[in-house]
Design a protein around this motif. Sequence first.
Motif, PDB file in Angstrom:
ATOM      1  N   PHE A 197      -3.757   0.220  -4.941  1.00 39.44           N
ATOM      2  CA  PHE A 197      -3.182  -1.081  -5.261  1.00 39.44           C
ATOM      3  C   PHE A 197      -1.672  -1.142  -5.032  1.00 39.44           C
ATOM      4  CE2 PHE A 197      -6.642  -2.165  -8.675  1.00 39.44           C
ATOM      5  CZ  PHE A 197      -7.549  -2.415  -7.659  1.00 39.44           C
ATOM      6  N   GLY A 198      -1.080  -0.097  -4.505  1.00 36.97           N
ATOM      7  CA  GLY A 198       0.368  -0.048  -4.382  1.00 36.97           C
ATOM      8  C   GLY A 198       0.926  -1.125  -3.473  1.00 36.97           C
ATOM      9  N   PRO A 199       2.170  -1.541  -3.715  1.00 28.82           N
ATOM     10  CA  PRO A 199       2.798  -2.568  -2.879  1.00 28.82           C
ATOM     11  C   PRO A 199       3.140  -2.032  -1.496  1.00 28.82           C
ATOM     12  CG  PRO A 199       4.409  -1.669  -4.392  1.00 28.82           C
ATOM     13  CD  PRO A 199       3.080  -1.060  -4.775  1.00 28.82           C
ATOM     14  N   MET A 200       3.254  -2.931  -0.548  1.00 26.90           N
ATOM     15  CA  MET A 200       3.674  -2.569   0.801  1.00 26.90           C
ATOM     16  C   MET A 200       4.987  -1.785   0.750  1.00 26.90           C
ATOM     17  SD  MET A 200       4.393  -5.240   3.892  1.00 26.90           S
ATOM     18  CE  MET A 200       5.107  -4.752   5.456  1.00 26.90           C
ATOM     19  N   HIS A 201       5.028  -0.658   1.470  1.00 30.67           N
ATOM     20  CA  HIS A 201       6.196   0.216   1.586  1.00 30.67           C
ATOM     21  C   HIS A 201       6.589   0.854   0.263  1.00 30.67           C
ATOM     22  CE1 HIS A 201       7.462  -2.206   5.418  1.00 30.67           C
ATOM     23  NE2 HIS A 201       6.436  -1.369   5.655  1.00 30.67           N
ATOM     24  N   GLY A 202       5.613   0.966  -0.659  1.00 31.67           N
ATOM     25  CA  GLY A 202       5.916   1.540  -1.967  1.00 31.67           C
ATOM     26  C   GLY A 202       5.849   3.049  -2.031  1.00 31.67           C
ATOM     27  N   ARG A 203       5.338   3.702  -0.961  1.00 31.84           N
ATOM     28  CA  ARG A 203       5.241   5.160  -0.931  1.00 31.84           C
ATOM     29  C   ARG A 203       5.889   5.682   0.342  1.00 31.84           C
ATOM     30  NH1 ARG A 203      -0.187   3.916  -2.456  1.00 31.84           N
ATOM     31  NH2 ARG A 203      -0.935   4.509  -0.395  1.00 31.84           N
ATOM     32  N   PRO A 204       6.243   6.965   0.370  1.00 30.81           N
ATOM     33  CA  PRO A 204       6.941   7.504   1.543  1.00 30.81           C
ATOM     34  C   PRO A 204       6.084   7.523   2.800  1.00 30.81           C
ATOM     35  CG  PRO A 204       7.207   8.942  -0.370  1.00 30.81           C
ATOM     36  CD  PRO A 204       6.165   7.944  -0.727  1.00 30.81           C
ATOM     37  N   SER A 205       6.762   7.623   3.913  1.00 35.73           N
ATOM     38  CA  SER A 205       6.121   7.779   5.213  1.00 35.73           C
ATOM     39  C   SER A 205       5.491   9.165   5.336  1.00 35.73           C
ATOM     40  CB  SER A 205       7.162   7.584   6.314  1.00 35.73           C
ATOM     41  OG  SER A 205       6.681   8.013   7.559  1.00 35.73           O
ATOM     42  N   PHE A 206       4.414   9.262   6.115  1.00 36.78           N
ATOM     43  CA  PHE A 206       3.852  10.555   6.487  1.00 36.78           C
ATOM     44  C   PHE A 206       4.499  11.118   7.751  1.00 36.78           C
ATOM     45  CE2 PHE A 206      -0.165   8.808   4.391  1.00 36.78           C
ATOM     46  CZ  PHE A 206      -0.011   9.562   3.246  1.00 36.78           C
ATOM     47  N   THR A 207       4.964  10.222   8.621  1.00 35.08           N
ATOM     48  CA  THR A 207       5.407  10.641   9.957  1.00 35.08           C
ATOM     49  C   THR A 207       6.823  10.242  10.308  1.00 35.08           C
ATOM     50  OG1 THR A 207       4.662   8.602  11.013  1.00 35.08           O
ATOM     51  CG2 THR A 207       3.031  10.373  10.771  1.00 35.08           C
ATOM     52  N   GLY A 208       7.465   9.449   9.468  1.00 32.88           N
ATOM     53  CA  GLY A 208       8.775   8.905   9.803  1.00 32.88           C
ATOM     54  C   GLY A 208       8.716   7.564  10.496  1.00 32.88           C
ATOM     55  N   LYS A 209       7.507   7.056  10.775  1.00 32.76           N
ATOM     56  CA  LYS A 209       7.374   5.768  11.464  1.00 32.76           C
ATOM     57  C   LYS A 209       7.554   4.589  10.517  1.00 32.76           C
ATOM     58  CE  LYS A 209       4.062   7.592  14.837  1.00 32.76           C
ATOM     59  NZ  LYS A 209       2.643   7.500  15.313  1.00 32.76           N
ATOM     60  N   SER A 210       6.990   4.692   9.314  1.00 35.35           N
ATOM     61  CA  SER A 210       7.025   3.572   8.374  1.00 35.35           C
ATOM     62  C   SER A 210       6.690   4.079   6.985  1.00 35.35           C
ATOM     63  CB  SER A 210       6.010   2.494   8.778  1.00 35.35           C
ATOM     64  OG  SER A 210       5.880   1.501   7.771  1.00 35.35           O
ATOM     65  N   ALA A 211       7.290   3.448   5.968  1.00 34.29           N
ATOM     66  CA  ALA A 211       6.827   3.697   4.606  1.00 34.29           C
ATOM     67  C   ALA A 211       5.399   3.164   4.463  1.00 34.29           C
ATOM     68  CB  ALA A 211       7.753   3.024   3.605  1.00 34.29           C
ATOM     69  N   ASN A 212       4.680   3.689   3.484  1.00 32.64           N
ATOM     70  CA  ASN A 212       3.271   3.326   3.283  1.00 32.64           C
ATOM     71  C   ASN A 212       3.057   2.639   1.933  1.00 32.64           C
ATOM     72  OD1 ASN A 212       1.964   4.458   5.676  1.00 32.64           O
ATOM     73  ND2 ASN A 212       2.734   6.414   4.926  1.00 32.64           N
ATOM     74  N   PRO A 213       1.980   1.876   1.813  1.00 33.82           N
ATOM     75  CA  PRO A 213       1.146   1.339   2.881  1.00 33.82           C
ATOM     76  C   PRO A 213       1.922   0.351   3.736  1.00 33.82           C
ATOM     77  CG  PRO A 213       0.540   0.397   0.760  1.00 33.82           C
ATOM     78  CD  PRO A 213       1.553   1.444   0.468  1.00 33.82           C
ATOM     79  N   MET A 214       1.471   0.142   4.958  1.00 34.66           N
ATOM     80  CA  MET A 214       2.238  -0.667   5.903  1.00 34.66           C
ATOM     81  C   MET A 214       1.966  -2.162   5.755  1.00 34.66           C
ATOM     82  SD  MET A 214       2.271   1.661   9.365  1.00 34.66           S
ATOM     83  CE  MET A 214       0.543   1.370   9.723  1.00 34.66           C
ATOM     84  N   VAL A 215       0.957  -2.520   4.966  1.00 36.75           N
ATOM     85  CA  VAL A 215       0.607  -3.929   4.752  1.00 36.75           C
ATOM     86  C   VAL A 215       0.355  -4.159   3.269  1.00 36.75           C
ATOM     87  CG1 VAL A 215      -0.352  -4.285   7.053  1.00 36.75           C
ATOM     88  CG2 VAL A 215      -1.829  -3.430   5.235  1.00 36.75           C
ATOM     89  N   GLU A 216       0.474  -5.421   2.862  1.00 33.33           N
ATOM     90  CA  GLU A 216       0.180  -5.787   1.478  1.00 33.33           C
ATOM     91  C   GLU A 216      -1.325  -5.933   1.282  1.00 33.33           C
ATOM     92  OE1 GLU A 216       2.158  -5.785  -0.919  1.00 33.33           O
ATOM     93  OE2 GLU A 216       4.148  -6.524  -0.367  1.00 33.33           O
ATOM     94  N   LEU A 217      -1.758  -5.883   0.037  1.00 31.09           N
ATOM     95  CA  LEU A 217      -3.126  -6.244  -0.294  1.00 31.09           C
ATOM     96  C   LEU A 217      -3.374  -7.707   0.084  1.00 31.09           C
ATOM     97  CD1 LEU A 217      -3.434  -4.581  -3.802  1.00 31.09           C
ATOM     98  CD2 LEU A 217      -4.826  -3.987  -1.800  1.00 31.09           C
ATOM     99  N   PRO A 218      -4.589  -8.057   0.491  1.00 30.74           N
ATOM    100  CA  PRO A 218      -4.838  -9.427   0.932  1.00 30.74           C
ATOM    101  C   PRO A 218      -5.016 -10.427  -0.206  1.00 30.74           C
ATOM    102  CG  PRO A 218      -6.846  -8.143   1.099  1.00 30.74           C
ATOM    103  CD  PRO A 218      -5.757  -7.179   0.705  1.00 30.74           C
ATOM    104  N   GLU A 219      -5.120  -9.944  -1.437  1.00 31.14           N
ATOM    105  CA  GLU A 219      -5.256 -10.849  -2.573  1.00 31.14           C
ATOM    106  C   GLU A 219      -4.729 -10.158  -3.823  1.00 31.14           C
ATOM    107  OE1 GLU A 219      -9.703 -10.718  -4.138  1.00 31.14           O
ATOM    108  OE2 GLU A 219      -9.652 -11.062  -1.964  1.00 31.14           O
ATOM    109  N   PRO A 220      -4.469 -10.911  -4.883  1.00 36.46           N
ATOM    110  CA  PRO A 220      -3.911 -10.309  -6.092  1.00 36.46           C
ATOM    111  C   PRO A 220      -4.836  -9.286  -6.721  1.00 36.46           C
ATOM    112  CG  PRO A 220      -3.684 -12.707  -6.133  1.00 36.46           C
ATOM    113  CD  PRO A 220      -4.593 -12.382  -4.986  1.00 36.46           C
ATOM    114  N   ILE A 221      -4.252  -8.336  -7.424  1.00 34.77           N
ATOM    115  CA  ILE A 221      -5.040  -7.290  -8.087  1.00 34.77           C
ATOM    116  C   ILE A 221      -6.010  -7.904  -9.093  1.00 34.77           C
ATOM    117  CG2 ILE A 221      -4.885  -5.311  -9.638  1.00 34.77           C
ATOM    118  CD1 ILE A 221      -2.229  -4.607  -8.239  1.00 34.77           C
ATOM    119  N   GLU A 222      -5.582  -8.945  -9.792  1.00 36.51           N
ATOM    120  CA  GLU A 222      -6.466  -9.592 -10.773  1.00 36.51           C
ATOM    121  C   GLU A 222      -7.742 -10.089 -10.102  1.00 36.51           C
ATOM    122  OE1 GLU A 222      -2.320  -9.692 -12.200  1.00 36.51           O
ATOM    123  OE2 GLU A 222      -3.291 -10.324 -10.317  1.00 36.51           O
ATOM    124  N   SER A 223      -7.612 -10.645  -8.916  1.00 40.11           N
ATOM    125  CA  SER A 223      -8.770 -11.146  -8.181  1.00 40.11           C
ATOM    126  C   SER A 223      -9.664  -9.995  -7.730  1.00 40.11           C
ATOM    127  CB  SER A 223      -8.301 -11.958  -6.970  1.00 40.11           C
ATOM    128  OG  SER A 223      -9.391 -12.344  -6.171  1.00 40.11           O
TER     129      SER A 223
END
Length: 254
Positions: free
Chosen positions: A26-52
């Motif tokens: 459920f983590g927010p977009m870019h809320g965790r470190p990169s594995f490769t140096g390309k981008s922080a992870n996850p690279m996209v947001e969840l498609p709907e709220p956690i409550e849903s």
Amino acid sequence: MRLQLLRNATLKLVYAGRTFLIDPDFGPMHGRPSFTGKSANPMVELPEPIESILDGVDQVIVSHLHSDHFDSVAKERIPKYLPLTCRPGDEDRIVEAGFQSVSPVECFQRIGPIILKRVPAQHGSGAVVEKMGPVMGFSLEAPGEPTLYWCGDSILYPPLLEAVSATAPDVIVTHSCGALWDSSLIVMDDAQTLALCEAAPEAIVIATHMEALDHASVNRAALRKAAEQRGIGPERLLIPGDGETIEIREPARV
């Protein structure tokens, strides 16, 4: 059977009247470190709220404890009273997170009319397997429902192929992003996904775990193109987008 891909490996599955939440991240977009140096992870947001996402969930399944399969936000937000199925060896850490009904599955588990079986999975090959640690896949069977085989974070290897053959599933869910660790493949890539399609020609394959983490080597477009080149059409290989729902009304053979 109704399966919604949320993001990466996180699925919401309605099966035999029960709603499962699988490998919640459920983590927010870019809320965790990169594995490769390309981008922080996850690279996209969840498609709907956690409550849903949590609305209507009856049971949680956690295949292993990597953060992209059971992250700190999920541990905080999922109600602790919900029953949670996991692989043996992970239950103590899950209980430490406050969950009150944790059941490791050694072989199989009955959940109402559903039989959940643990099936083989291997998170890579060679030396990287020890770094990745043990994981699990599972199958689900219930009267009037398609038999579902969920491969989990696994490469295609002989015990998995043997288990698929023995299960004869109607639907197979793969993790198909071709993630790499120390230059080694740790989940299926396009070639292995298509080999599985060919090894189980009567099953519908649903490819997930794509376009969310920066150590992936295969995206959805590349997998679709490779499938077309092998003569595997969209009726055999489904590649859902984040938030997309797939419904299979009865046991289906293609």
